[in-house]
Design a protein around this motif. Structure first.
Motif, PDB file in Angstrom:
ATOM      1  N   ASP A 185       1.036  -0.970 -12.373  1.00  5.69           N
ATOM      2  CA  ASP A 185       0.668   0.215 -11.810  1.00  5.69           C
ATOM      3  C   ASP A 185       1.809   1.046 -11.374  1.00  5.69           C
ATOM      4  O   ASP A 185       2.247   0.574 -10.155  1.00  5.69           O
ATOM      5  CB  ASP A 185      -0.442   0.082 -10.909  1.00  5.69           C
ATOM      6  N   ASN A 193       1.546   4.372 -10.988  1.00 11.80           N
ATOM      7  CA  ASN A 193       0.875   5.932 -10.505  1.00 11.80           C
ATOM      8  C   ASN A 193       1.751   6.191  -9.531  1.00 11.80           C
ATOM      9  O   ASN A 193       1.967   5.623  -8.496  1.00 11.80           O
ATOM     10  CB  ASN A 193      -0.541   5.484 -10.330  1.00 11.80           C
ATOM     11  N   ARG A 230       6.364   0.622  -5.826  1.00  9.81           N
ATOM     12  CA  ARG A 230       5.796   0.258  -7.085  1.00  9.81           C
ATOM     13  C   ARG A 230       6.632  -0.082  -8.388  1.00  9.81           C
ATOM     14  O   ARG A 230       6.353  -1.257  -9.025  1.00  9.81           O
ATOM     15  CB  ARG A 230       4.607   1.283  -7.718  1.00  9.81           C
ATOM     16  N   HIS A 243      -0.947   3.886 -16.120  1.00  7.86           N
ATOM     17  CA  HIS A 243      -1.600   5.250 -16.206  1.00  7.86           C
ATOM     18  C   HIS A 243      -0.611   5.984 -15.202  1.00  7.86           C
ATOM     19  O   HIS A 243       0.042   5.438 -14.360  1.00  7.86           O
ATOM     20  CB  HIS A 243      -2.943   4.956 -15.811  1.00  7.86           C
ATOM     21  N   ARG A 261      -5.084  11.550 -13.134  1.00 13.39           N
ATOM     22  CA  ARG A 261      -6.172  11.574 -13.829  1.00 13.39           C
ATOM     23  C   ARG A 261      -6.410  12.773 -14.463  1.00 13.39           C
ATOM     24  O   ARG A 261      -5.867  13.900 -14.289  1.00 13.39           O
ATOM     25  CB  ARG A 261      -7.354  11.493 -12.652  1.00 13.39           C
ATOM     26  N   ALA A 293      -4.561  -1.405  -9.320  1.00 13.11           N
ATOM     27  CA  ALA A 293      -5.594  -0.611  -9.875  1.00 13.11           C
ATOM     28  C   ALA A 293      -6.771  -1.665 -10.474  1.00 13.11           C
ATOM     29  O   ALA A 293      -7.734  -1.146 -11.370  1.00 13.11           O
ATOM     30  CB  ALA A 293      -4.972   0.034 -11.339  1.00 13.11           C
ATOM     31  N   LYS A 341      -8.318  10.418  -1.662  1.00 13.43           N
ATOM     32  CA  LYS A 341      -9.402   9.623  -2.366  1.00 13.43           C
ATOM     33  C   LYS A 341     -10.619   9.292  -1.495  1.00 13.43           C
ATOM     34  O   LYS A 341     -10.751   8.193  -1.108  1.00 13.43           O
ATOM     35  CB  LYS A 341      -8.732   8.514  -3.006  1.00 13.43           C
ATOM     36  N   ASP A 380     -13.003   6.561  -2.532  1.00 16.72           N
ATOM     37  CA  ASP A 380     -12.718   5.334  -2.167  1.00 16.72           C
ATOM     38  C   ASP A 380     -12.906   4.760  -0.603  1.00 16.72           C
ATOM     39  O   ASP A 380     -13.206   3.678  -0.309  1.00 16.72           O
ATOM     40  CB  ASP A 380     -11.134   4.836  -2.452  1.00 16.72           C
ATOM     41  N   LYS A 418      -4.716   3.292   5.437  1.00 18.45           N
ATOM     42  CA  LYS A 418      -5.197   3.636   4.068  1.00 18.45           C
ATOM     43  C   LYS A 418      -4.915   5.223   4.008  1.00 18.45           C
ATOM     44  O   LYS A 418      -5.893   5.690   4.404  1.00 18.45           O
ATOM     45  CB  LYS A 418      -6.501   2.819   3.528  1.00 18.45           C
ATOM     46  N   GLY A 420      -1.540   1.689  -0.023  1.00 15.91           N
ATOM     47  CA  GLY A 420      -1.710   3.080  -0.796  1.00 15.91           C
ATOM     48  C   GLY A 420      -0.121   3.437  -1.269  1.00 15.91           C
ATOM     49  O   GLY A 420       0.780   3.523  -0.625  1.00 15.91           O
ATOM     50  N   GLY A 421      -0.212   3.545  -2.672  1.00 17.43           N
ATOM     51  CA  GLY A 421       1.017   4.081  -3.464  1.00 17.43           C
ATOM     52  C   GLY A 421       1.676   5.235  -2.694  1.00 17.43           C
ATOM     53  O   GLY A 421       2.902   5.037  -2.586  1.00 17.43           O
ATOM     54  N   GLY A 453      -3.819   0.635  -2.565  1.00 12.01           N
ATOM     55  CA  GLY A 453      -4.556   1.611  -1.529  1.00 12.01           C
ATOM     56  C   GLY A 453      -6.188   1.092  -1.700  1.00 12.01           C
ATOM     57  O   GLY A 453      -6.522   0.559  -0.964  1.00 12.01           O
ATOM     58  N   GLY A 454      -6.710   2.059  -2.676  1.00 13.14           N
ATOM     59  CA  GLY A 454      -8.194   1.492  -2.646  1.00 13.14           C
ATOM     60  C   GLY A 454      -8.484   0.083  -3.080  1.00 13.14           C
ATOM     61  O   GLY A 454      -9.353  -0.408  -2.684  1.00 13.14           O
TER      62      GLY A 454
HETATM   63  O1  LIG Z   1      -2.797   4.748  -7.136  1.00 13.29           O
HETATM   64  C1  LIG Z   1      -3.719   4.041  -7.276  1.00 13.29           C
HETATM   65  O2  LIG Z   1      -4.704   3.951  -6.169  1.00 13.29           O
HETATM   66  P1  LIG Z   1      -4.416   4.450  -4.623  1.00 13.29           P
HETATM   67  O3  LIG Z   1      -4.150   5.688  -4.597  1.00 13.29           O
HETATM   68  O4  LIG Z   1      -5.719   4.026  -4.257  1.00 13.29           O
HETATM   69  O5  LIG Z   1      -3.183   3.356  -4.154  1.00 13.29           O
HETATM   70  C2  LIG Z   1      -4.173   3.337  -8.311  1.00 13.29           C
HETATM   71  O6  LIG Z   1      -3.088   3.898  -9.708  1.00 13.29           O
HETATM   72  C3  LIG Z   1      -5.517   3.959  -8.815  1.00 13.29           C
HETATM   73  O7  LIG Z   1      -5.715   5.044  -9.280  1.00 13.29           O
HETATM   74  P2  LIG Z   1      -6.901   5.996  -9.490  1.00 13.29           P
HETATM   75  O8  LIG Z   1      -7.384   5.862  -8.025  1.00 13.29           O
HETATM   76  O9  LIG Z   1      -6.486   7.232 -10.126  1.00 13.29           O
HETATM   77  O10 LIG Z   1      -7.800   5.021 -10.402  1.00 13.29           O
END
Ligand SMILES: O=C(OP(=O)(O)O)[C@H](O)COP(=O)(O)O
Ligand SMILES: Nc1ncnc2c1ncn2[C@@H]1O[C@H](COP(=O)(O)OP(=O)(O)O)[C@@H](O)[C@H]1O
Length: 403
Positions: A21, A23, A36, A59, A62, A153, A203, A206, A324, A357-358, A381-382
């Protein structure tokens, strides 16, 4: 307790599909480096030392978001951290990807394209259903084993997280093992004094359920970011509305209005909401306003000074603090004050602390805070806050060798 199959159990020289992950934040069109990349590079480095041929699956963003971009730059960042070439193919499981996978030799690393660009990865469905997607049916036979390293993730029941391990020989990477072990230990700890959670970021979906689910554990929630604004909206303030081209608020409000209102009523005594917010005026300056004086037309980018100081006092008087999500858009120095004031207070305080959290974890190095002043910085994070509730993570369960 989950029993993982560790990567030590792999015979050397295997063809591996490795889900990581990375992201990342995308600023001015450029993918930003983060912990990460560094952490997953450790897993990949260890796999390379055992002569495996590696295809990396990951990934970014989104669909529909500005951050939904190719993984081409991620491959370069990963190569920098590994100090080893990482090839990139702008395809996930079509002919180009299969050809590049076919060419993989021991010691090679290939990064496939953003898996969310491929049908079947989304939406969240049962692992058995995800295992039936074209993505999994096409890629799984190309590899000897799957390595799940994307703990952050693992709360998403997506094909690349649960579909592959459902049908393949599956192992847990080092990040998966370490994050799982650390966060499980944190979840099982008890603290001699008040426990505070600083809950912000974008988010809200979450974050909102966490208030109810952690009601036995967390005594005080300091709310900020998009999450805080949505709680303010639930409390009747003219805050938390999409303005101009923003799409952060209204759909989350529509989906979670009942949850926000219910939590506010049930837990009002432990929910701390911003009393002031900051925005950018026509001259590009930071300006603060009390929440009573806000209007729906204004996008807010940080909590105000009064709120930040109040939250700092709360964390200083806590036995444990869980963070978070950020309290504002800390990537812009004008709107970093809320996040940095509270992180600095945690760093100085004599409390157990976790920053997750990333995106949010990046604020620590960006503002020269000392990582050693926090008990743990997690790249999840989530997934981390979900794990704190004791709820299982689907991506962890699918890697359980006893399942
Ligand atoms: O960055 C992520 O989560 P996070 O923002 O909760 O740390 C993960 O890659 C999950 O991504 P998503 O919340 O688009 O499914
Ligand atoms: N009021 C706000 N408006 C828009 N974005 C915000 C606001 N407050 C915080 N953010 C953004 O939230 C991001 C972190 O949120 P999120 O992705 O949910 O957390 P994480 O990845 O750390 O788990 C930061 O990058 C920050 O820019």
């Amino acid at each position: 307790m989950t029993t993982f199959r560790p990567i030590d159990n792999l015979d050397p020289g295997q063809r591996l599909l490795v889900r990581i992950d990375v992201n990342a934040a995308v600023e001015d069109g450029t993918v930003q480096d983060s912990r990460r990349f560094a952490r997953h590079a450790e897993t990949i480095r260890e796999l390379l030392a055992n002569d495996h041929a590696i295809a990396v699956l990951a990934h970014q963003g989104r669909p529909g978001e500005d951050t939904f971009v190719s993984l081409a730059e991620h491959a370069e960042l990963l190569a920098d951290h590994l100090d080893h070439p990482v090839a990139f193919v702008s395809d996930t499981c079509g002919e180009d990807a299969l050809s590049a996978i076919d060419d993989l030799e021991p010691g090679d690393v290939l990064c496939l394209e953003n898996v969310r660009m491929r049908d079947g990865e989304l939406p969240e469905e049962e692992p058995a259903t995800k295992a039936e997607t074209d993505l999994v049916r096409t890629l799984a036979p190309e590899f000897d084993a799957y390595v799940g390293d994307a703990y952050s993730a693992a709360h998403r029941s997506h094909a690349s997280i649960v579909g592959f391990p459902h049908v393949m020989d599956a192992y847990a990477g080092r990040v998966m093992e370490q994050e799982y072990t650390a966060i499980t230990a944190i979840r099982d700890r008890s603290f001699d004094g008040p426990v505070t959670m600083v809950l912000g970021g974008t988010k809200a979906e979450d974050a909102i359920p966490i208030v109810e689910q952690l009601d036995d554990t967390v005594d005080r929630f300091c709310l900020g970011g998009v999450v805080g604004e949505l709680f303010l909206r639930a409390d009747g303030y003219a805050v938390g509305y999409d303005v101009a081209d923003s799409s952060l608020f209204d759909h989350q409000w529509d989906n979670h209005r009942d949850d926000l209102e219910r939590s506010l009523e049930a837990y009002r005594d432990r929910l701390y909401l911003p009393t002031d917010l900051a925005f950018e005026d026509d001259d590009g300056e930071r300006v603060e306003v009390a929440v009573e004086g806000t209007t729906k037309e204004r996008p807010f980018l940080d909590v105000g000074t009064e709120t930040a100081n109040r939250y700092a006092d709360i964390v200083v008087n806590s036995a444990a603090v869980f963070v978070k999500g950020s309290l504002g858009v800390f990537e812009d120095e004008r709107f970093a004050d809320g996040t940095v004031t509270v992180l600095a207070a945690i760093a100085e305080a004599d409390c157990f602390s976790v920053v997750g959290g990333g995106d949010t974890a990046r604020a620590v190095e960006r503002y020269d805070l000392d990582e050693g002043d926090f008990s743990r910085i997690t790249i999840a994070g989530g997934a981390y806050v979900r794990a704190l509730t004791g709820d299982p993570l689907v991506g962890v369960d699918e890697l359980d060798s006893e399942n």
